[in-house]
Design a protein around this motif. Sequence first.
Motif, PDB file in Angstrom:
ATOM      1  N   MET A   1      15.947 -28.505  68.914  1.00  0.00           N
ATOM      2  CA  MET A   1      15.884 -27.234  69.637  1.00  0.00           C
ATOM      3  C   MET A   1      17.241 -26.542  69.633  1.00  0.00           C
TER       4      MET A   1
ATOM      5  N   ARG B   1      18.334 -23.068  68.071  1.00  0.00           N
ATOM      6  CA  ARG B   1      18.976 -22.062  68.928  1.00  0.00           C
ATOM      7  C   ARG B   1      20.257 -21.526  68.285  1.00  0.00           C
TER       8      ARG B   1
ATOM      9  N   ARG C   1       9.776 -27.069  80.088  1.00  0.00           N
ATOM     10  CA  ARG C   1       9.985 -27.700  78.781  1.00  0.00           C
ATOM     11  C   ARG C   1       9.422 -26.835  77.656  1.00  0.00           C
TER      12      ARG C   1
ATOM     13  N   VAL D   1       5.105 -28.156  70.699  1.00  0.00           N
ATOM     14  CA  VAL D   1       6.539 -28.507  70.750  1.00  0.00           C
ATOM     15  C   VAL D   1       6.783 -29.938  71.206  1.00  0.00           C
ATOM     16  N   ARG D   2       5.719 -30.696  71.404  1.00  0.00           N
ATOM     17  CA  ARG D   2       5.859 -32.011  72.041  1.00  0.00           C
ATOM     18  C   ARG D   2       6.829 -32.936  71.309  1.00  0.00           C
TER      19      ARG D   2
ATOM     20  N   TRP E   1       9.341 -32.070  69.300  1.00  0.00           N
ATOM     21  CA  TRP E   1      10.648 -31.519  69.014  1.00  0.00           C
ATOM     22  C   TRP E   1      11.701 -32.225  69.864  1.00  0.00           C
ATOM     23  N   THR E   2      12.814 -32.585  69.265  1.00  0.00           N
ATOM     24  CA  THR E   2      13.898 -33.214  70.013  1.00  0.00           C
ATOM     25  C   THR E   2      14.835 -32.134  70.561  1.00  0.00           C
ATOM     26  N   VAL E   3      15.602 -32.506  71.566  1.00  0.00           N
ATOM     27  CA  VAL E   3      16.573 -31.562  72.123  1.00  0.00           C
ATOM     28  C   VAL E   3      17.563 -31.124  71.045  1.00  0.00           C
TER      29      VAL E   3
ATOM     30  N   ILE F   1      20.394 -25.055  76.411  1.00  0.00           N
ATOM     31  CA  ILE F   1      19.207 -25.886  76.636  1.00  0.00           C
ATOM     32  C   ILE F   1      19.687 -27.205  77.240  1.00  0.00           C
TER      33      ILE F   1
ATOM     34  N   ALA G   1      11.872 -24.951  74.841  1.00  0.00           N
ATOM     35  CA  ALA G   1      11.680 -25.251  73.421  1.00  0.00           C
ATOM     36  C   ALA G   1      11.392 -23.988  72.613  1.00  0.00           C
TER      37      ALA G   1
ATOM     38  N   PHE H   1      14.504 -32.659  79.647  1.00  0.00           N
ATOM     39  CA  PHE H   1      13.590 -33.435  78.808  1.00  0.00           C
ATOM     40  C   PHE H   1      13.707 -34.939  79.060  1.00  0.00           C
TER      41      PHE H   1
END
Length: 448
Positions: free
Chosen positions: A363, A367, A196, A355-356, A358-360, A240, A200, A245
């Motif tokens: 991310m 990216r 994870r 990064v806890r 951060w949502t997908v 990703i 991230a 997650f």
Amino acid sequence: MSNPGEADLTPITDARQLAEWFAAGSKPRGAWGVGTEHEKFGFFRDGFATPPYTGTGGIRALLEGLQARGWAPILDSGNPIGLKRGGASISLEPAGQFELSGAILPDLHATWRELGEHLREVHEITGPMGVGFASLGFHPLHSRDQMPWMPKGRYAIMRRYMPTVGSLGLDMMTRTCTVQANLDYGDEADMVEKLRISLALQPVATALFANSPFTEGRPNGFRSMRAQVWTDTDNARTGIPAVVFEPGFGFERFAEWLLDVPMYFVMRDGKWLDAAGKSFRAFLDGRLDVLPGERATMGDFADHVTTAFTDVRLKRFLEMRGSDVGSAAMITAQPALWVGLLYDDAAQKAAAALVRDWTVEEMRTLRSAVPRDALQARIRGRSVQDVARDVLAIARDGLKARGLGEEVYLAPLDEIVASGLTQADRLLHLYERAWGGDAGRALLHAEV
């Protein structure tokens, strides 16, 4: 990827075997090592053409020259397509990009020495041939049609299939080069946290290592064209994956996700069978039409794992896949970054905290932005340059905690963050000024 005669022929009788295959990669901390892989473009110094497989100065001649230095050949239909020596191997990407897959080593100092030895051996052979090797993320001059193809059976299958699932897959195969770090995990929970964190932060690494601003002799508008290529290669197996997650993620859930990644091929009797786009789940049940009635083996599954091209790939270790290749110092900086973040408990917890929240989706948005914007891309109101400053501080503390003096290998990344200039930015400055618009000079400048 299994070589002929090396595959595990154990039949798959229960899906739990797949999760157990990943779990078998777990190691105690004292056994953790680091493996580094890097690719590079060959070129003739006179005219910048890419070496073909055969002929004077060709890739086959280089492989045969290395055999005389103790490397054993790997054959495909009688053609040497790779080499092995000790725990290291050399392989060919589709257009002859020359790849060193380094041995698993105890520290970054050993990684640096291994790289130096490899480059010395290559130079001794290619120097008289008039051939050099450049470390760039995307070929700066040649079109896709100008790149040669290596005689590897699986590449013929991928060459046919890639255009059916994305517009840039053949560019990925023929015109990109990367540097990759391979790291261990202690157990399932450790794997989950490391995977994870590294997924991230992979866009941050993409920005830091951006080194591919030219396409066919001109600026392409990106800092990392290589990273952009991966956005339209084959979305069923790249990027990703959200599953990582989800609550309850672990070895079993990742194995289930892989079963829904379309197949490429199967090896039988030393030959590659075209199974592109077919279902591995059907193969488990003996319903694969190219092998009617035959059920998949663990070797087949291990090969299938290597066809998932996520930004971080879980195998029996973790592969960090988000970086353009660069200078020798940058090649070693890449594993240094990830060892610093993930091989010390305090550093790993600090990276996880960073990064806890951060949502997908955040991310993935990042990216998508970093191939063009690199350090100026933003997440949660912060530039990647600012985030990278925090990431490097954590990595440096993690390396210092190892007590081996490895933090010295972060120096080129410190300079990039301090200046705000990536390798790509510096190439563009040279192109516009000292090189007078000649992108071919990038090959000489990036020679390793």
